[in-house]
Design an enzyme around this catalytic site. Sequence first.
Site, PDB file in Angstrom:
ATOM      1  N   VAL A   1       5.147   9.415   1.671  1.00  0.00           N
ATOM      2  CA  VAL A   1       6.484   8.898   2.009  1.00  0.00           C
ATOM      3  C   VAL A   1       7.062   8.073   0.862  1.00  0.00           C
ATOM      4  CG1 VAL A   1       7.788   7.376   3.555  1.00  0.00           C
ATOM      5  CG2 VAL A   1       6.118   8.989   4.497  1.00  0.00           C
ATOM      6  N   TRP A   2       8.260   8.450   0.439  1.00  0.00           N
ATOM      7  CA  TRP A   2       9.051   7.688  -0.533  1.00  0.00           C
ATOM      8  C   TRP A   2       9.792   6.660   0.318  1.00  0.00           C
ATOM      9  CZ3 TRP A   2       7.169  12.210  -1.914  1.00  0.00           C
ATOM     10  CH2 TRP A   2       7.366  12.810  -3.162  1.00  0.00           C
TER      11      TRP A   2
ATOM     12  N   VAL B   1       2.093   6.124   0.086  1.00  0.00           N
ATOM     13  CA  VAL B   1       3.440   5.546   0.128  1.00  0.00           C
ATOM     14  C   VAL B   1       3.877   5.223  -1.286  1.00  0.00           C
ATOM     15  CG1 VAL B   1       4.823   3.603   0.948  1.00  0.00           C
ATOM     16  CG2 VAL B   1       2.993   4.523   2.385  1.00  0.00           C
ATOM     17  N   LYS B   2       5.138   5.504  -1.514  1.00  0.00           N
ATOM     18  CA  LYS B   2       5.683   5.250  -2.837  1.00  0.00           C
ATOM     19  C   LYS B   2       6.873   4.313  -2.706  1.00  0.00           C
ATOM     20  CE  LYS B   2       8.586   7.906  -5.815  1.00  0.00           C
ATOM     21  NZ  LYS B   2       9.057   9.214  -6.178  1.00  0.00           N
ATOM     22  N   ILE B   3       6.853   3.230  -3.504  1.00  0.00           N
ATOM     23  CA  ILE B   3       7.994   2.306  -3.515  1.00  0.00           C
ATOM     24  C   ILE B   3       8.398   2.066  -4.967  1.00  0.00           C
ATOM     25  CG2 ILE B   3       7.402   1.125  -1.348  1.00  0.00           C
ATOM     26  CD1 ILE B   3       6.254  -1.181  -3.044  1.00  0.00           C
TER      27      ILE B   3
END
Length: 305
Positions: A169-170, A204-206
């Site tokens: 998830v971006w 997860v990508k932030i």
Amino acid sequence: MSTTERVQQILSWYASETPGTRTQLFRLLNSGALAGTGKLVILPVDQGFEHGPVRSFAPNPPAHDPLYHFKLALDAGCNAYAAPLGFLEAGAAEFAGQIPLILKLNNSDTLSKGEPCSAVTGSVEDALRLGCVAIGYTIYPGSELRNRMYEDLRELTLEAKRKGLAVVVWSYPRGSGISKDGETGIDIAAYAAHIACELGAHIVKIKPPTAFIEQAEAKKAIEKAKIPIETLSDRARYCSQAAFGGRRILIFSGGPAKGTDEVVSEIRQLHTGGSFGSIVGRNAFQRSRDDGLALLKQIIGVYKS
Ligand code: FBP
């Protein structure tokens, strides 16, 4: 393929998943130059859709060709390559089995105004047909339309997990609920990471967080708990903590093209803060192939160190 204690430890955090999904996470963690280290460097190329081909590929015209990116990711030793349906379909057969693929299942363009909300542009079935290890999905916490995105993701996640895929998830805060500075503020970045974990994401990508604090209540809590947020390493460390105490794989995006020293210094700080890795697009493919390759290898070298 052999495994390492670190990879086994990471997989143990996903004990509720099926053997199929755990196999895909294993593949992601055991591919490329970082195989077995527990670190990930991924090449994402959805910017053609998100920002348009001119802004994305004009700086390095060979990058208009989808096959360019498969090869770049492979030659650099990335763990995976992520893209929307069209780009993946263009090369999935030719590169079958050579590098793990992530199908970015929702995308948006910059051709209209209003609250940000991506359209679902692919399916779990497409991901399976193309031999992907994972689906990718963007949420925009802060948008009035976020609940629609969370609900769509809930359905896609359920299906992906049932069918033995992983979920990336971006989590990109934006929209009328937050200020421009707030999009990357430390409290919001940590919140975005946590929301994605709660939605069942495996990875997860932030964006790398700044020291800005958007919410007054969060500011008080950060001060009271004396959470260090001065350096990027401090902030990366706190975001990992927000991602289930470090029990979810949290990686950071690269951002607009900038100088090599700046990119590498940022990656070093993220690495010092315990980051699981990076997902770097424009900084890789907007350089010439040789320079992009060299930069990706340098980034991988930092995570290996
Ligand atoms: P970059 O390294 O090019 O920033 O890529 C990471 C990414 O998440 C892409 O997948 C996505 O297209 C882009 O960032 C979104 O950037 P922005 O939020 O600036 O539109």
